[in-house]
Design a protein around this motif. Structure first.
Motif, PDB file in Angstrom:
ATOM      1  N   UNK A 253      -2.334   6.711  13.603  1.00  0.00           N
ATOM      2  CA  UNK A 253      -1.640   5.454  13.931  1.00  0.00           C
ATOM      3  C   UNK A 253      -1.874   4.387  12.862  1.00  0.00           C
ATOM      4  N   UNK A 254      -3.066   4.379  12.282  1.00  0.00           N
ATOM      5  CA  UNK A 254      -3.338   3.370  11.255  1.00  0.00           C
ATOM      6  C   UNK A 254      -2.396   3.569  10.060  1.00  0.00           C
ATOM      7  N   UNK A 255      -2.257   4.833   9.618  1.00  0.00           N
ATOM      8  CA  UNK A 255      -1.366   5.093   8.481  1.00  0.00           C
ATOM      9  C   UNK A 255       0.086   4.782   8.851  1.00  0.00           C
ATOM     10  N   UNK A 256       0.468   5.089  10.105  1.00  0.00           N
ATOM     11  CA  UNK A 256       1.841   4.783  10.548  1.00  0.00           C
ATOM     12  C   UNK A 256       2.081   3.279  10.484  1.00  0.00           C
ATOM     13  N   UNK A 257       1.082   2.503  10.847  1.00  0.00           N
ATOM     14  CA  UNK A 257       1.213   1.037  10.827  1.00  0.00           C
ATOM     15  C   UNK A 257       1.366   0.540   9.388  1.00  0.00           C
ATOM     16  N   UNK A 258       0.581   1.112   8.476  1.00  0.00           N
ATOM     17  CA  UNK A 258       0.704   0.717   7.061  1.00  0.00           C
ATOM     18  C   UNK A 258       2.110   1.048   6.558  1.00  0.00           C
ATOM     19  N   UNK A 259       2.596   2.231   6.935  1.00  0.00           N
ATOM     20  CA  UNK A 259       3.941   2.655   6.503  1.00  0.00           C
ATOM     21  C   UNK A 259       5.016   1.731   7.085  1.00  0.00           C
ATOM     22  N   UNK A 260       4.850   1.377   8.365  1.00  0.00           N
ATOM     23  CA  UNK A 260       5.830   0.493   9.021  1.00  0.00           C
ATOM     24  C   UNK A 260       5.950  -0.832   8.265  1.00  0.00           C
ATOM     25  N   UNK A 261       4.796  -1.381   7.869  1.00  0.00           N
ATOM     26  CA  UNK A 261       4.825  -2.636   7.129  1.00  0.00           C
ATOM     27  C   UNK A 261       5.375  -2.387   5.717  1.00  0.00           C
ATOM     28  N   UNK A 262       5.007  -1.242   5.140  1.00  0.00           N
ATOM     29  CA  UNK A 262       5.461  -0.920   3.774  1.00  0.00           C
ATOM     30  C   UNK A 262       6.976  -0.823   3.684  1.00  0.00           C
ATOM     31  N   UNK A 263       7.611  -0.166   4.669  1.00  0.00           N
ATOM     32  CA  UNK A 263       9.059   0.067   4.519  1.00  0.00           C
ATOM     33  C   UNK A 263       9.890  -1.192   4.743  1.00  0.00           C
ATOM     34  N   UNK A 264       9.291  -2.252   5.255  1.00  0.00           N
ATOM     35  CA  UNK A 264      10.053  -3.508   5.345  1.00  0.00           C
ATOM     36  C   UNK A 264      10.546  -3.940   3.956  1.00  0.00           C
ATOM     37  N   UNK A 265       9.753  -3.631   2.934  1.00  0.00           N
ATOM     38  CA  UNK A 265      10.107  -4.071   1.576  1.00  0.00           C
ATOM     39  C   UNK A 265      10.655  -2.928   0.714  1.00  0.00           C
ATOM     40  N   UNK A 266      10.941  -1.781   1.345  1.00  0.00           N
ATOM     41  CA  UNK A 266      11.421  -0.624   0.563  1.00  0.00           C
ATOM     42  C   UNK A 266      12.645  -0.948  -0.310  1.00  0.00           C
ATOM     43  N   UNK A 267      13.692  -1.597   0.244  1.00  0.00           N
ATOM     44  CA  UNK A 267      14.879  -1.843  -0.597  1.00  0.00           C
ATOM     45  C   UNK A 267      14.573  -2.726  -1.808  1.00  0.00           C
ATOM     46  N   UNK A 268      13.737  -3.757  -1.593  1.00  0.00           N
ATOM     47  CA  UNK A 268      13.399  -4.642  -2.716  1.00  0.00           C
ATOM     48  C   UNK A 268      12.647  -3.877  -3.795  1.00  0.00           C
ATOM     49  N   UNK A 269      11.693  -3.062  -3.344  1.00  0.00           N
ATOM     50  CA  UNK A 269      10.873  -2.334  -4.313  1.00  0.00           C
ATOM     51  C   UNK A 269      11.697  -1.293  -5.057  1.00  0.00           C
ATOM     52  N   UNK A 270      12.472  -0.494  -4.300  1.00  0.00           N
ATOM     53  CA  UNK A 270      13.235   0.586  -4.949  1.00  0.00           C
ATOM     54  C   UNK A 270      14.253  -0.005  -5.931  1.00  0.00           C
ATOM     55  N   UNK A 271      14.898  -1.089  -5.525  1.00  0.00           N
ATOM     56  CA  UNK A 271      15.901  -1.723  -6.393  1.00  0.00           C
ATOM     57  C   UNK A 271      15.274  -2.187  -7.717  1.00  0.00           C
ATOM     58  N   UNK A 272      14.138  -2.874  -7.625  1.00  0.00           N
ATOM     59  CA  UNK A 272      13.489  -3.413  -8.824  1.00  0.00           C
ATOM     60  C   UNK A 272      12.894  -2.279  -9.676  1.00  0.00           C
ATOM     61  N   UNK A 273      12.282  -1.300  -9.021  1.00  0.00           N
ATOM     62  CA  UNK A 273      11.697  -0.171  -9.755  1.00  0.00           C
ATOM     63  C   UNK A 273      12.811   0.613 -10.464  1.00  0.00           C
ATOM     64  N   UNK A 274      13.956   0.720  -9.795  1.00  0.00           N
ATOM     65  CA  UNK A 274      15.082   1.433 -10.398  1.00  0.00           C
ATOM     66  C   UNK A 274      15.635   0.668 -11.610  1.00  0.00           C
ATOM     67  N   UNK A 275      15.753  -0.661 -11.464  1.00  0.00           N
ATOM     68  CA  UNK A 275      16.207  -1.461 -12.626  1.00  0.00           C
ATOM     69  C   UNK A 275      15.258  -1.264 -13.807  1.00  0.00           C
TER      70      UNK A 275
END
Ligand SMILES: Cc1ncc(COP(=O)(O)O)c(C=O)c1O
Length: 401
Positions: A253-275
């Motif tokens: 559950x702890x890792x799931x919670x970290x992932x849940x918070x992590x994916x809130x910013x997935x689009x921002x991160x993937x977009x910038x990393x891709x650029x």
């Protein structure tokens, strides 16, 4: 399959960015805004009758965190919402997702066909583990559609592929392989780690099952291991749920919670990393010492047309070949100051990997050559740093060649 309470929000009609922030939330009686972390192994019941009903699946609720936990369930629902899948189950690692997605549906005597360009551990599972259990496997050139057709036997149950491949960024035509699978009555599993759910949707392309290492872009900040299996309600209920419940490769559950918070910013991160990746692919591809540059959306990629047809972006990884084989690759890597040497990917920090001596070390040079992995090949997972700082660092590597 035990039913779990429904999330508070129906994600229908919402766009991926919104789903990644809101989908799957189940609020407790305290009305918390941020997703709660339920660090509990088991659950209690008011009466023995309620316990019986929960076990019988007549009453929605959680039983034991090896197979159902509210924080993990929120993560699974959010992954379903972004992937467009009916159901999902989270696992402790990406390899647990890959292994479970295969083992839950095969038995001795069955046959599996897989593209041979795979992450090393996935190839171990298909080439070594399955045959030990009486499941034969055939590895083929995944980009050659005829090879998929020719490899099918009456006992073939599963096709497996990753696209883009790790580390050679080969593109396999998912829709075409899915059609061959469907015609043959075979299920197709796609490992979608390199593309992320934002840049490629294998279920829409006809795949039956999608697997992720959530360790990569989904966490995205180098903290926790995790994995996910996504498919139809029926496949998860008939095969995945019971397999995971009884064998136990659960996500904490702890890792799931970290992932849940992590994916809130997935689009921002993937977009910038891709650029950043596009800029660095152009930078490194323009250097005379570089023998080969691989990035799916570059015009010199051999499958750029197919990549643009099935992906919404070229991704956050690139690979390139330096001269002087392993010695050159090591000189390049050792000269870097900012980009760190690591075997991970999808992280906010840029990471460089020498596949021949790490992720694909256990293969003979001949097998590696067959997978397109030469001694001079380097894989770069591009992070969130300023691209000019990254280019200056790569210049240090080039000068050291
Ligand atoms: C394509 C691919 N699939 C699966 C995995 C396994 O994921 P994990 O390390 O979370 O077990 C990896 C890890 O590098 C990967 O790159």
């Amino acid at each position: 399959m035990n039913s779990i309470p429904r999330p508070v929000l129906d994600p229908k009609g919402l766009r991926p960015e919104t789903r990644l922030v809101h989908a799957g939330i189940m609020r407790s009686q305290f009305g918390e805004n941020s997703e709660a972390l339920f660090l509990t192994q088991s659950f209690v019941y008011d009466t023995a009758e309620a316990c019986e009903a929960r076990f019988a699946g007549d009453e929605a609720g959680f039983i034991y965190s090896r197979f159902s936990n509210p924080t993990v369930a929120m993560f699974e629902s959010r992954m379903c919402a972004v992937e467009g899948a009916e159901a999902a189950r989270a696992t402790a690692t990406g390899m647990a997702a890959v292994t479970s997605s295969l083992l839950c549906q095969v038995k001795a005597g069955d046959h599996v066909v897989s593209a041979k360009a795979l992450f090393g551990s996935c190839r171990y599972v298909i080439e070594e583990l399955l045959p030990r259990l009486g499941v034969t496997s055939t590895l083929i050139e995944g980009t050659d559609l005829k090879k998929w057709k020719d490899a099918v036997r009456p006992e073939t149950k599963v096709f497996f592929l990753e696209s883009p491949t790790n580390p050679t960024l080969e593109i396999i035509d998912i829709a075409a392989v899915a059609k061959i699978a469907k015609d043959a009555g075979v299920r197709l599993i796609v490992d979608n780690v390199f593309a992320t759910p934002l840049l490629q949707s294998p279920l829409e392309l006809g795949a039956d099952i999608v697997v992720y290492s959530a360790t990569k872009h989904i966490d995205g900040q180098g903290r926790c291991l995790g994995g996910v299996i996504l498919s139809s309600e029926k496949f998860i209920a008939d095969h995945v749920h019971t397999f995971l419940r009884q064998t136990g490769p659960a996500l904490s559950p702890f890792n799931a919670w970290v992932m849940l918070k992590g994916i809130e910013t997935l689009p921002l991160r993937v977009e910038k990393m891709q650029q950043n990746a596009i800029k660095l692919a152009d930078f490194i591809g323009g250097q005379r010492q570089i023998k080969k540059i691989l990035y799916p959306f570059r015009n010199d990629h051999p499958q750029v047309k197919l990549a643009k047809k099935q992906m919404r972006g070229g991704g956050t990884l690139l690979s390139f070949e330096v001269p002087y084989g392993k010695a050159g690759a090591f000189r390049f890597a050792n000269a870097l100051r900012l980009i760190r040497i690591s075997n991970n990917l999808g992280d906010a920090k840029s990471l460089l990997t020498h596949p021949a001596t790490t992720t694909h070390q256990r293969f003979t040079p001949e097998v590696r050559a067959g997978m397109g992995i030469g001694d001079g090949l380097l894989r770069l997972s591009v992070g969130l740093e300023h691209p000019d700082d990254l280019a200056e660092d790569l210049m240090r590597g080039l000068k050291a060649l």
